[in-house]
Write an enzyme that holds these catalytic residues in place. Sequence first.
Site, PDB file in Angstrom:
ATOM      1  CE  LYS A  85     -12.934   8.884   7.268  1.00  0.00           C
ATOM      2  NZ  LYS A  85     -11.737   8.633   6.430  1.00  0.00           N
TER       3      LYS A  85
HETATM    4  C1  LIG Z   1     -11.346   7.404   5.916  1.00  0.00           C
HETATM    5  C2  LIG Z   1     -10.444   7.390   4.719  1.00  0.00           C
HETATM    6  C3  LIG Z   1     -10.279   6.238   3.912  1.00  0.00           C
HETATM    7  C4  LIG Z   1     -10.952   4.923   4.236  1.00  0.00           C
HETATM    8  O1  LIG Z   1     -12.345   4.957   4.095  1.00  0.00           O
HETATM    9  P1  LIG Z   1     -13.252   3.769   4.667  1.00  0.00           P
HETATM   10  O2  LIG Z   1     -14.642   4.206   4.448  1.00  0.00           O
HETATM   11  O3  LIG Z   1     -12.887   3.658   6.120  1.00  0.00           O
HETATM   12  O4  LIG Z   1     -12.900   2.550   3.919  1.00  0.00           O
HETATM   13  C5  LIG Z   1      -9.493   6.349   2.784  1.00  0.00           C
HETATM   14  N1  LIG Z   1      -8.836   7.484   2.481  1.00  0.00           N
HETATM   15  C6  LIG Z   1      -8.957   8.605   3.231  1.00  0.00           C
HETATM   16  C7  LIG Z   1      -8.205   9.822   2.840  1.00  0.00           C
HETATM   17  C8  LIG Z   1      -9.759   8.604   4.373  1.00  0.00           C
HETATM   18  O5  LIG Z   1      -9.877   9.722   5.108  1.00  0.00           O
END
Ligand SMILES: *Cc1c(COP(=O)(O)O)cnc(C)c1O
Length: 466
Positions: free
Chosen positions: A112
């Site tokens: 993220k």
């Molecule tokens: C947010 C997240 C996901 C999922 O991502 P999306 O974009 O919601 O599909 C997967 N793995 C981790 C570690 C995350 O923080």
Amino acid sequence: MKYISTRGQAPALGFEDVMLAGLASDGGLYIPESLPHFSAEEVSQLVELDYPDLAVEIMRPFVADFLEEEKLQVIVHDTYKVFRHKAVAPLTQLDTNEWVMELFHGPTLAFKDFALQLLGRLLDEALERRGEKAVILGATSGDTGSAAIEGCRACEHVDIFIMHPHKRVSEVQRRQMTTVLADNVHNIAVEGTFDDCQALVKASFADQSFLKGERRLVAVNSINWARIMAQVVYYFHAALSLGAPEKEVSFSVPTGNFGDIFAGYIARKMGLPIKQLIVATNRNDILHRFFADNSYAKEQLAPTLSPSMDIMVSSNFERLLFDVHDRDGQQLAAVMKAFDETGSISVDEARWQAVKQLFTSNRSSDEEVVSTIKQVSDECSGYLLDPHTAIGVKAARVCHSDKSVPIVTLATAHPVKFPESVVRAGLSEPELPLWLADLHERPELYTVLSDDKAEVHRFIQEKLGL
Ligand SMILES: *Cc1c(COP(=O)(O)O)cnc(C)c1O
């Protein structure tokens, strides 16, 4: 570039307004009216670029009416300088033609950061020019909150308030939020669940009178288009390293809200030769049930070892459904209304078959997560996967249809964030990277509030001097 709503009623907007708006006024999500396209020759010219320069080339068309190129250059270089690996998103090989792309070298050790480090800087630039100040209000069960806080801690025009459920997030995740001691960062531990926190955010967006018209409320959740845009870049980065445009590449993506994998879909539409996109879910498998059985149906939430993928509905899936319905906003609005009313939809058989040409899916149980972590550690001299990434690797191994095409699993978090799975696999607990090693000694700051809208609003007013 203009952006239109998936539900066809809201006005088309430019990048800056879309970034500030989040959700469209008709309840839909913004999507570019048309995408830039890179020919094979243009793709091949990107091969020599490092990550930040590549990011500028890929994102430039999306932001052109907001930022001139020199400014974009500066912001993007600032953004990816804070990553702790020179390659930013390095590839690690697991087996012949099998790779993971490590997206966990940012400040909070999860993917993220790629989007939120950029979004914080873009927001600050927009607010500076407008002479406005904004309040970011969010709820988190872990990863999003810390990434948003790290993305905004240096913003001059943003105050960020992140609510997490008191005593219900992991120690590392809480500390990654509460040890950021900046004047514009405010952590609230709500005496309630993650859903209670989310309900407080929703109610605050619905009635913003507590801000007395002096501040703008902004959402940075995964439906914000700027986040998808930033994520498109690393698909290009990986594919270029593995032989694109001459060679095709496939991706397996641990998925919750369908944001990360949707960026891969966009990359393909922009001309990147992607053969397969594999949707990897945990037990909260609404997406897997869609691709396997043409049933997009809400079910009870089940807590798993991969909490960042514990969702009941996937907020970005509407963007794919928009294309599935020939980009007809009126039609999609009716589909989404049916989903709101019944909690379940399926699509026309021919459309479903068409989308399955590209997407495949696979679901993992917690037991499979643990055994995949153990297996990869055994095979690759102790290399550790986090539980989300393990779901992706397992899906890649089950679904990869053409072994001559390289497959890349997106490694979405560093294993140290979720040590429980590693310990269950009988392996020793991973250590924090050196620059974070003192996390458990750093002073924390957060305020515990009850699950009460008025109390939360009073707290925000007090912090902002309203
Ligand atoms: C947010 C997240 C996901 C999922 O991502 P999306 O974009 O919601 O599909 C997967 N793995 C981790 C570690 C995350 O923080």
